[in-house]
Design a protein around this motif. Structure first.
Motif, short mmCIF file in Angstrom:
data_model
loop_
_atom_site.label_atom_id
_atom_site.label_comp_id
_atom_site.label_asym_id
_atom_site.label_seq_id
_atom_site.Cartn_x
_atom_site.Cartn_y
_atom_site.Cartn_z
N ILE A 180 118.05 -51.04 -87.93
CA ILE A 180 119.22 -50.82 -87.07
C ILE A 180 119.09 -51.60 -85.77
O ILE A 180 120.06 -52.18 -85.28
CB ILE A 180 119.40 -49.31 -86.79
CG1 ILE A 180 119.62 -48.54 -88.09
CG2 ILE A 180 120.57 -49.07 -85.83
CD1 ILE A 180 120.82 -48.99 -88.89
N LEU A 181 117.88 -51.63 -85.20
CA LEU A 181 117.65 -52.39 -83.97
C LEU A 181 117.94 -53.87 -84.20
O LEU A 181 118.53 -54.54 -83.33
CB LEU A 181 116.20 -52.22 -83.50
CG LEU A 181 115.80 -50.82 -83.00
CD1 LEU A 181 114.31 -50.77 -82.70
CD2 LEU A 181 116.59 -50.43 -81.77
N ILE A 182 117.56 -54.38 -85.35
CA ILE A 182 117.80 -55.79 -85.68
C ILE A 182 119.30 -56.06 -85.85
O ILE A 182 119.81 -57.09 -85.41
CB ILE A 182 117.02 -56.18 -86.96
CG1 ILE A 182 115.52 -56.23 -86.65
CG2 ILE A 182 117.49 -57.53 -87.50
CD1 ILE A 182 114.64 -56.33 -87.86
N VAL A 183 120.01 -55.12 -86.49
CA VAL A 183 121.46 -55.26 -86.65
C VAL A 183 122.15 -55.34 -85.29
O VAL A 183 123.03 -56.18 -85.07
CB VAL A 183 122.03 -54.08 -87.47
CG1 VAL A 183 123.55 -54.06 -87.41
CG2 VAL A 183 121.56 -54.16 -88.92
N ILE A 230 120.30 -52.17 -73.28
CA ILE A 230 120.99 -51.12 -74.05
C ILE A 230 120.01 -50.41 -74.99
O ILE A 230 119.95 -49.18 -75.04
CB ILE A 230 122.17 -51.72 -74.84
CG1 ILE A 230 123.29 -52.11 -73.87
CG2 ILE A 230 122.69 -50.73 -75.88
CD1 ILE A 230 124.38 -52.94 -74.49
N LEU A 231 119.24 -51.20 -75.74
CA LEU A 231 118.28 -50.61 -76.69
C LEU A 231 117.25 -49.74 -75.98
O LEU A 231 116.99 -48.60 -76.40
CB LEU A 231 117.58 -51.72 -77.48
CG LEU A 231 118.46 -52.58 -78.40
CD1 LEU A 231 117.62 -53.65 -79.08
CD2 LEU A 231 119.17 -51.73 -79.43
N ILE A 232 116.68 -50.27 -74.92
CA ILE A 232 115.63 -49.53 -74.20
C ILE A 232 116.20 -48.31 -73.51
O ILE A 232 115.60 -47.22 -73.53
CB ILE A 232 114.93 -50.47 -73.18
CG1 ILE A 232 114.13 -51.54 -73.92
CG2 ILE A 232 113.99 -49.67 -72.25
CD1 ILE A 232 113.58 -52.64 -73.03
N LEU A 233 117.39 -48.46 -72.91
CA LEU A 233 118.00 -47.34 -72.19
C LEU A 233 118.33 -46.19 -73.13
O LEU A 233 118.06 -45.02 -72.81
CB LEU A 233 119.28 -47.82 -71.48
CG LEU A 233 119.99 -46.78 -70.60
CD1 LEU A 233 119.08 -46.34 -69.45
CD2 LEU A 233 121.29 -47.34 -70.05
N VAL A 234 118.89 -46.50 -74.30
CA VAL A 234 119.24 -45.45 -75.26
C VAL A 234 117.98 -44.74 -75.76
O VAL A 234 117.91 -43.50 -75.76
CB VAL A 234 120.02 -46.05 -76.46
CG1 VAL A 234 120.18 -45.00 -77.57
CG2 VAL A 234 121.40 -46.53 -76.01
N ILE A 235 116.98 -45.51 -76.16
CA ILE A 235 115.74 -44.92 -76.69
C ILE A 235 115.01 -44.12 -75.61
O ILE A 235 114.52 -43.01 -75.86
CB ILE A 235 114.83 -46.01 -77.28
CG1 ILE A 235 115.45 -46.58 -78.56
CG2 ILE A 235 113.43 -45.47 -77.57
CD1 ILE A 235 114.71 -47.75 -79.16
#
Length: 386
Positions: A180-183, A230-235
Motif C-alpha cells: 500500500i505504501l508503494i501504491v 503524508i506517509l510518516i504523519l499518518v503512521i
C-alpha cells in the motif's frame, strides 16, 4: 526555483486523484488496525478457552486410558502406565497454568508454561503420544523466548495482530502494508513529468527563467516532501493513538527471525532500528525509479504500465534465479527477508563473530541505485527539447 517548488505543492493538493489516494491510505490503515484489533481480541478470548479445553481434553484422555487398561490390559502395562503418569503430570501443570492465568500472575504463568514445555520435551523423547505435540526444537525455542520475557518482565502478545504501539510500527514493514505504501508513492510520483507532456504544459514549464535542472529539483523535492510527510504523519499519528489507547508495549519484546532455518530472537528496539531505515530507503528507491520513468515517457499510463511490468518481471526473475535476489532492488520491499541477512541478526545467530564487520549493503545499495536514477532523469530532461 522557490516559486516552482510552491507551485508544485499547490498542484499536488489541487489534483483530486491525490486527495482520493490520501483518503484511501488513511482508510486502509484504519481498517488494518481495526481488523487486527478484532482478531487480537478474539484470540485473547479464545486463548483462555483453549487452556480450559486442553485441560478438559487431557482429563478425558486419561479417563479413556484407565478404561482401556481395565478392559484390555488389567495387569501391569509399563507403556500404558507411563503414558497415564505422563498425561496426569501434564494435566496438573496445565491446571497450574490456568490458575496463574486467572490470578493474572505473569511470572507464575510464564514459569508454568516453561515447565509444561520441558515436560513436553520429555514426552517427545520417550515417544509418548499426547495432544499438541511439537518438535523438540519448537519447544526449546519457546523456552528461550519465555526466558527473555521472564528476565525483562515482558507480557506475551500475539505478535501477528497486536495493536500495541511498537508492534504496530513493526507490522508497518509487513508485505501488505509495504504494498500500500508503494501504491501511494507511485500515485504521487509517476506523473511528475509525464503529465506535463500529456497535458501540453511542458512548454510553459521549461520557458521559465531557470535551468531544467533547477526545475527538476523543485518538482522532485516538492513531491518527495509531500509524499513522505503524508506517509510518516499518518503512521506516526496512528502509532501515538494506539500507544495511548493500547499501550506502547515493551521495546525489548523478543521478535522471531530466521537465518538459514535457525531461529534468532532480536528485541523490538533492534528490529525497528533496522527496519525503519530500510523501509524509508525502499520508498525512496521507488520514488526515484518512478521519477526516472516519468522523465522518459510522455504519457502517465504508459509509464505506470512500464513500472509494473519491470518490477513484476524482476521479482519473478528473482524467484527463478535465487542468486540474483540481492541485486534486484525491488526485492528489498520484503524487508523481513533482507533483515535476516543483516549484521545484527547474523551475529546473534552465531554465524558471524560479534566483532565481525558486515557492510550494510541493503541501504547503501538502494541509495546508490536511487542516485543513478535521479542523475539519469536530469540528463534525460535536459536533452528533451521544447
Amino acid at each position: 526555483m522557490g516559486a516552482t517548488f510552491l507551485f508544485e505543492i499547490k498542484k499536488i493538493f489541487k489534483d483530486i486523484k491525490n486527495i482520493i489516494c490520501i483518503i484511501f491510505f488513511i482508510v486502509f490503515m484504519i481498517g488494518f488496525i481495526y481488523v487486527n484489533s478484532q482478531i487480537n481480541a478474539k484470540r485473547n478470548i479464545e486463548w483462555k478457552d483453549n487452556l480450559y479445553n486442553q485441560s478438559s481434553f487431557l482429563s478425558n484422555e486419561i479417563s479413556e486410558l484407565y478404561k482401556n487398561k481395565e478392559k484390555i490390559s488389567p495387569k501391569k502395562d509399563s507403556k500404558l502406565d507411563k503414558q497415564i503418569a505422563f498425561l496426569t503430570d501434564h494435566n496438573s501443570i496445565m491446571s497450574d497454568i490456568i490458575t496463574e492465568y486467572n490470578n493474572k500472575n505473569l511470572n507464575g504463568y510464564l514459569n508454568k508454561t516453561k515447565e509444561l514445555d520441558k515436560h513436553s520435551i520429555e514426552g517427545v523423547k520417550q515417544n509418548i503420544q499426547f495432544s499438541n505435540v511439537k518438535s523438540i526444537d519448537a519447544y526449546e525455542n519457546h523456552i528461550k523466548k519465555i526466558d527473555i520475557m521472564l528476565k525483562k518482565n515482558i507480557t506475551p502478545i500475539f505478535e501477528e495482530n497486536s495493536m500495541e504501539g511498537y508492534n504496530f510500527l513493526r507490522l508497518c514493514s509487513s508485505n501488505v502494508v509495504m504494498l500500500i505504501l508503494i501504491v501511494v508513492m507511485l500515485n504521487f510520483t509517476i506523473e511528475c513529468f509525464s503529465s506535463e507532456y500529456e497535458k501540453k504544459t511542458y512548454k510553459l514549464l521549461f520557458t521559465q527563467p531557470i535551468s531544467k535542472t533547477k526545475i527538476f529539483f523543485s518538482k522532485f523535492i516538492a513531491r518527495l516532501i509531500v509524499s513522505f510527510a503524508i506517509l510518516i504523519l499518518v503512521i506516526l499519528t496512528l502509532f501515538l493513538i494506539l500507544g495511548f489507547k493500547n499501550g506502547f508495549g515493551n521495546i525489548e519484546y523478543p521478535t522471531e527471525m530466521y537465518v538459514n532455518g535457525k531461529l534468532v530472537f532480536v528485541s523490538l528496539q533492534e528490529y525497528l532500528k533496522k527496519s525503519i531505515p530500510t523501509l524509508l530507503t525502499c520508498l525512496f528507491f521507488i520514488f526515484s525509479f518512478c521519477i526516472f520513468v516519468s522523465s522518459i515517457f510522455n504519457t502517465t499510463s504508459i509509464g505506470l504500465s512500464f513500472t509494473i511490468l519491470i518490477s513484476v518481471t524482476l521479482l519473478c526473475l528473482g524467484k527463478v534465479i535465487k542468486n540474483l535476489v540481492p541485486f534486484i532492488p525491488f526485492s528489498y520491499i520484503k524487508i523481513n527477508d533482507f533483515l535476516c541477512s543483516s549484521d545484527f541478526v547474523l551475529k546473534k545467530s552465531g554465524i558471524l563473530s560479534p566483532n565481525t564487520f558486515v557492510f550494510p549493503n541493503n541501504i547503501y545499495y538502494l541509495l546508490i541505485i536511487s542516485i543513478i536514477f535521479i542523475s539519469s532523469s536530469i540528463v534525460i530532461l535536459n536533452k528533451k527539447e521544447i
